[in-house]
Design a protein around this motif. Sequence first.
Motif, PDB file in Angstrom:
ATOM      1  N   CYS A 138       0.840  -1.190   0.000  1.00  0.00           N
ATOM      2  CA  CYS A 138       0.000   0.000   0.000  1.00  0.00           C
ATOM      3  C   CYS A 138       0.880   1.246   0.000  1.00  0.00           C
ATOM      4  O   CYS A 138       2.065   1.187   0.335  1.00  0.00           O
ATOM      5  N   VAL A 139       0.251   2.345  -0.339  1.00  0.00           N
ATOM      6  CA  VAL A 139       0.918   3.646  -0.263  1.00  0.00           C
ATOM      7  C   VAL A 139       0.272   4.433   0.865  1.00  0.00           C
ATOM      8  O   VAL A 139      -0.958   4.498   0.961  1.00  0.00           O
ATOM      9  N   VAL A 140       1.097   5.000   1.727  1.00  0.00           N
ATOM     10  CA  VAL A 140       0.586   5.868   2.791  1.00  0.00           C
ATOM     11  C   VAL A 140       1.084   7.284   2.517  1.00  0.00           C
ATOM     12  O   VAL A 140       2.244   7.480   2.131  1.00  0.00           O
ATOM     13  N   LYS A 141       0.190   8.264   2.677  1.00  0.00           N
ATOM     14  CA  LYS A 141       0.539   9.650   2.365  1.00  0.00           C
ATOM     15  C   LYS A 141      -0.404  10.587   3.091  1.00  0.00           C
ATOM     16  O   LYS A 141      -1.522  10.206   3.456  1.00  0.00           O
ATOM     17  N   PRO A 142       0.015  11.832   3.297  1.00  0.00           N
ATOM     18  CA  PRO A 142      -0.886  12.808   3.911  1.00  0.00           C
ATOM     19  C   PRO A 142      -2.104  13.053   3.013  1.00  0.00           C
ATOM     20  O   PRO A 142      -1.976  13.131   1.796  1.00  0.00           O
ATOM     21  N   ARG A 143      -3.253  13.181   3.634  1.00  0.00           N
ATOM     22  CA  ARG A 143      -4.493  13.361   2.873  1.00  0.00           C
ATOM     23  C   ARG A 143      -4.444  14.607   2.003  1.00  0.00           C
ATOM     24  O   ARG A 143      -5.025  14.646   0.919  1.00  0.00           O
ATOM     25  N   GLU A 144      -3.761  15.646   2.466  1.00  0.00           N
ATOM     26  CA  GLU A 144      -3.698  16.894   1.711  1.00  0.00           C
ATOM     27  C   GLU A 144      -2.258  17.282   1.411  1.00  0.00           C
ATOM     28  O   GLU A 144      -1.918  18.455   1.326  1.00  0.00           O
ATOM     29  N   GLY A 145      -1.407  16.285   1.212  1.00  0.00           N
ATOM     30  CA  GLY A 145       0.009  16.550   0.970  1.00  0.00           C
ATOM     31  C   GLY A 145       0.305  16.874  -0.480  1.00  0.00           C
ATOM     32  O   GLY A 145      -0.551  16.748  -1.365  1.00  0.00           O
ATOM     33  N   VAL A 146       1.559  17.282  -0.738  1.00  0.00           N
ATOM     34  CA  VAL A 146       2.024  17.613  -2.095  1.00  0.00           C
ATOM     35  C   VAL A 146       3.488  17.198  -2.235  1.00  0.00           C
ATOM     36  O   VAL A 146       4.186  16.979  -1.246  1.00  0.00           O
ATOM     37  N   ALA A 147       3.923  17.089  -3.494  1.00  0.00           N
ATOM     38  CA  ALA A 147       5.344  16.980  -3.843  1.00  0.00           C
ATOM     39  C   ALA A 147       6.065  15.808  -3.188  1.00  0.00           C
ATOM     40  O   ALA A 147       7.180  15.946  -2.718  1.00  0.00           O
ATOM     41  N   SER A 148       5.432  14.658  -3.134  1.00  0.00           N
ATOM     42  CA  SER A 148       6.003  13.417  -2.603  1.00  0.00           C
ATOM     43  C   SER A 148       6.372  13.498  -1.126  1.00  0.00           C
ATOM     44  O   SER A 148       7.038  12.614  -0.593  1.00  0.00           O
ATOM     45  N   GLU A 149       5.938  14.568  -0.451  1.00  0.00           N
ATOM     46  CA  GLU A 149       6.250  14.728   0.972  1.00  0.00           C
ATOM     47  C   GLU A 149       5.556  13.627   1.785  1.00  0.00           C
ATOM     48  O   GLU A 149       4.330  13.507   1.778  1.00  0.00           O
ATOM     49  N   ASP A 150       6.365  12.805   2.489  1.00  0.00           N
ATOM     50  CA  ASP A 150       5.851  11.748   3.358  1.00  0.00           C
ATOM     51  C   ASP A 150       4.965  10.759   2.610  1.00  0.00           C
ATOM     52  O   ASP A 150       3.989  10.236   3.159  1.00  0.00           O
ATOM     53  N   VAL A 151       5.313  10.481   1.360  1.00  0.00           N
ATOM     54  CA  VAL A 151       4.641   9.445   0.577  1.00  0.00           C
ATOM     55  C   VAL A 151       5.570   8.240   0.540  1.00  0.00           C
ATOM     56  O   VAL A 151       6.724   8.348   0.113  1.00  0.00           O
ATOM     57  N   VAL A 152       5.073   7.090   0.966  1.00  0.00           N
ATOM     58  CA  VAL A 152       5.956   5.933   1.084  1.00  0.00           C
ATOM     59  C   VAL A 152       5.169   4.647   0.835  1.00  0.00           C
ATOM     60  O   VAL A 152       3.979   4.558   1.166  1.00  0.00           O
ATOM     61  N   LEU A 153       5.842   3.677   0.251  1.00  0.00           N
ATOM     62  CA  LEU A 153       5.256   2.359   0.007  1.00  0.00           C
ATOM     63  C   LEU A 153       5.501   1.477   1.224  1.00  0.00           C
ATOM     64  O   LEU A 153       6.618   1.406   1.734  1.00  0.00           O
ATOM     65  N   GLU A 166       5.841   7.558  12.174  1.00  0.00           N
ATOM     66  CA  GLU A 166       6.872   8.540  11.825  1.00  0.00           C
ATOM     67  C   GLU A 166       6.255   9.781  11.177  1.00  0.00           C
ATOM     68  O   GLU A 166       6.610  10.922  11.526  1.00  0.00           O
ATOM     69  N   ILE A 167       5.327   9.572  10.256  1.00  0.00           N
ATOM     70  CA  ILE A 167       4.732  10.703   9.545  1.00  0.00           C
ATOM     71  C   ILE A 167       3.892  11.557  10.488  1.00  0.00           C
ATOM     72  O   ILE A 167       3.968  12.793  10.466  1.00  0.00           O
ATOM     73  N   LEU A 168       3.106  10.923  11.327  1.00  0.00           N
ATOM     74  CA  LEU A 168       2.237  11.674  12.233  1.00  0.00           C
ATOM     75  C   LEU A 168       3.039  12.424  13.294  1.00  0.00           C
ATOM     76  O   LEU A 168       2.604  13.474  13.780  1.00  0.00           O
ATOM     77  N   GLU A 169       4.213  11.925  13.637  1.00  0.00           N
ATOM     78  CA  GLU A 169       5.077  12.665  14.560  1.00  0.00           C
ATOM     79  C   GLU A 169       5.608  13.927  13.897  1.00  0.00           C
ATOM     80  O   GLU A 169       5.780  14.957  14.555  1.00  0.00           O
ATOM     81  N   ARG A 170       5.857  13.845  12.583  1.00  0.00           N
ATOM     82  CA  ARG A 170       6.301  15.031  11.842  1.00  0.00           C
ATOM     83  C   ARG A 170       5.146  15.969  11.540  1.00  0.00           C
ATOM     84  O   ARG A 170       5.337  17.170  11.364  1.00  0.00           O
ATOM     85  N   ARG A 171       3.947  15.413  11.440  1.00  0.00           N
ATOM     86  CA  ARG A 171       2.759  16.187  11.055  1.00  0.00           C
ATOM     87  C   ARG A 171       1.648  15.983  12.087  1.00  0.00           C
ATOM     88  O   ARG A 171       0.619  15.371  11.785  1.00  0.00           O
ATOM     89  N   PRO A 172       1.822  16.453  13.292  1.00  0.00           N
ATOM     90  CA  PRO A 172       0.781  16.239  14.313  1.00  0.00           C
ATOM     91  C   PRO A 172      -0.551  16.839  13.869  1.00  0.00           C
ATOM     92  O   PRO A 172      -0.606  17.935  13.326  1.00  0.00           O
ATOM     93  N   GLY A 173      -1.616  16.074  14.100  1.00  0.00           N
ATOM     94  CA  GLY A 173      -2.946  16.539  13.741  1.00  0.00           C
ATOM     95  C   GLY A 173      -3.341  16.249  12.305  1.00  0.00           C
ATOM     96  O   GLY A 173      -4.470  16.552  11.894  1.00  0.00           O
ATOM     97  N   SER A 174      -2.432  15.671  11.527  1.00  0.00           N
ATOM     98  CA  SER A 174      -2.738  15.373  10.128  1.00  0.00           C
ATOM     99  C   SER A 174      -3.572  14.105  10.004  1.00  0.00           C
ATOM    100  O   SER A 174      -3.653  13.290  10.925  1.00  0.00           O
ATOM    101  N   VAL A 175      -4.172  13.956   8.843  1.00  0.00           N
ATOM    102  CA  VAL A 175      -4.879  12.730   8.492  1.00  0.00           C
ATOM    103  C   VAL A 175      -4.129  12.071   7.352  1.00  0.00           C
ATOM    104  O   VAL A 175      -3.725  12.746   6.396  1.00  0.00           O
ATOM    105  N   LEU A 176      -3.908  10.773   7.454  1.00  0.00           N
ATOM    106  CA  LEU A 176      -3.207  10.034   6.417  1.00  0.00           C
ATOM    107  C   LEU A 176      -4.183   9.216   5.589  1.00  0.00           C
ATOM    108  O   LEU A 176      -5.218   8.768   6.090  1.00  0.00           O
ATOM    109  N   VAL A 177      -3.834   9.030   4.338  1.00  0.00           N
ATOM    110  CA  VAL A 177      -4.576   8.134   3.461  1.00  0.00           C
ATOM    111  C   VAL A 177      -3.705   6.919   3.183  1.00  0.00           C
ATOM    112  O   VAL A 177      -2.522   7.056   2.854  1.00  0.00           O
ATOM    113  N   VAL A 178      -4.294   5.747   3.334  1.00  0.00           N
ATOM    114  CA  VAL A 178      -3.644   4.504   2.957  1.00  0.00           C
ATOM    115  C   VAL A 178      -4.434   3.936   1.789  1.00  0.00           C
ATOM    116  O   VAL A 178      -5.654   3.774   1.887  1.00  0.00           O
ATOM    117  N   GLU A 179      -3.757   3.663   0.682  1.00  0.00           N
ATOM    118  CA  GLU A 179      -4.484   3.152  -0.481  1.00  0.00           C
ATOM    119  C   GLU A 179      -3.661   2.095  -1.199  1.00  0.00           C
ATOM    120  O   GLU A 179      -2.427   2.073  -1.107  1.00  0.00           O
TER     121      GLU A 179
END
Length: 390
Positions: A138-153, A166-179
């Motif tokens: 799967c790919v996990v990424k910020p729901r409203e992210g851009v430019a490959s920031e914190d996008v990882v397989l 790791e991503i949520l520690e860098r982006r507290p309060g963010s929502v991630l999408v897993v797809e």
Amino acid sequence: MRLYLLALNPTDAVTEGFLPAAARLGLDVTVLTDQPDAHRRIYPETEVLECDVRDFRAVITRISTHHRPDAVFTNSDHLQTQAALAAAYFDLPGKDWRATLRCKDKAEMRRRLSAAGVDTVWSAELTEPAALDAPYPCVVKPREGVASEDVVLVDGPEDLMTRSKEILERRPGSVLVVEEYLPGELFTLETLGDGNVRHVLGGFHTELSPPPYFIEERLTFVPAHPEPVVEQVLAQLDALGVGFGACHTEFVVHEGRARIIEVNYRAIGDQCDLLLARLLRIPLFEHILRTHLGEPLPADLGARRDGAARLEYPCADRAGTLVDAPRSTDLDVDGVRLTYRPLRSVGERHELYMTNRDYLGVLRATGPDQRTVDRVVAEFLAERQWEIQP
């Protein structure tokens, strides 16, 4: 006529593209931004006003207490909905705010495409680290992210737990999408519309860094994708309500099926827009601004289709200080026009981000045929060095 341009940090698209285009159109420009000093340093002759541009209410108030607007525009991923709402408030041409929201919110985009019956991708949202029962990889990424920031397989539940933490520690309060991971070759489609007419400007074939990251390292211009592929992508854009102004769509093609990865409801970035205007020999930035002024696009843009182009992004491969790198360069070699611009200054120290923030520079090349362009680009890069010391 007064153009309000919403911006966060200064970008090449605004500095080298939209502001010069606005000047050629004779527009009075007011830049609204939350980083006014940075913009004033780059173009001190342009009116720059401080504004909380992430809040559409603040944008509307700032405009209504200043000069009457004739257009409200932004090329920022983060500000499309704010600009669309402000334009609608003042009864000006603009994008549908619902479409801008669907594009920005990657989870909502998936729901909309599925509901319309044009494509269904397994996806879920996370607000805290979790090990999901998902179709890995799967790919996990910020729901409203851009430019490959914190996008990882990720390859399994434990990997997802680790990466999302790791991503949520860098982006507290963010929502991630897993797809689910969508296999295939990665391409882009560049479109320009006025709400009635939509032009397909071509696209790019994108080459990425090795997994698990998704850094765009090289783009090669594609004058025309196969018609069935274009039809599939446009059908998905129609389902999202996209059709006004510039749009940059990333998609993969696998066994003839085109599936959208993300939609950036603005002009393509990272200096690809500057290259596109040169390659097609059209006033691209003026056309984009004219749509926001309510002017219809011509039935034929007169775009050239006989050229070839490539962009290269030399990337840092380690953390450290850049101690040696090429300077800004413009060359003509064997009919190929080369433009190199550094994106990191000598003396700067950076961590290794595994995103587009690792770019050291960008090389734009246009020429008569792809083989010559590729050869000249390879020779240019081989003759130069970028040295990073710990």
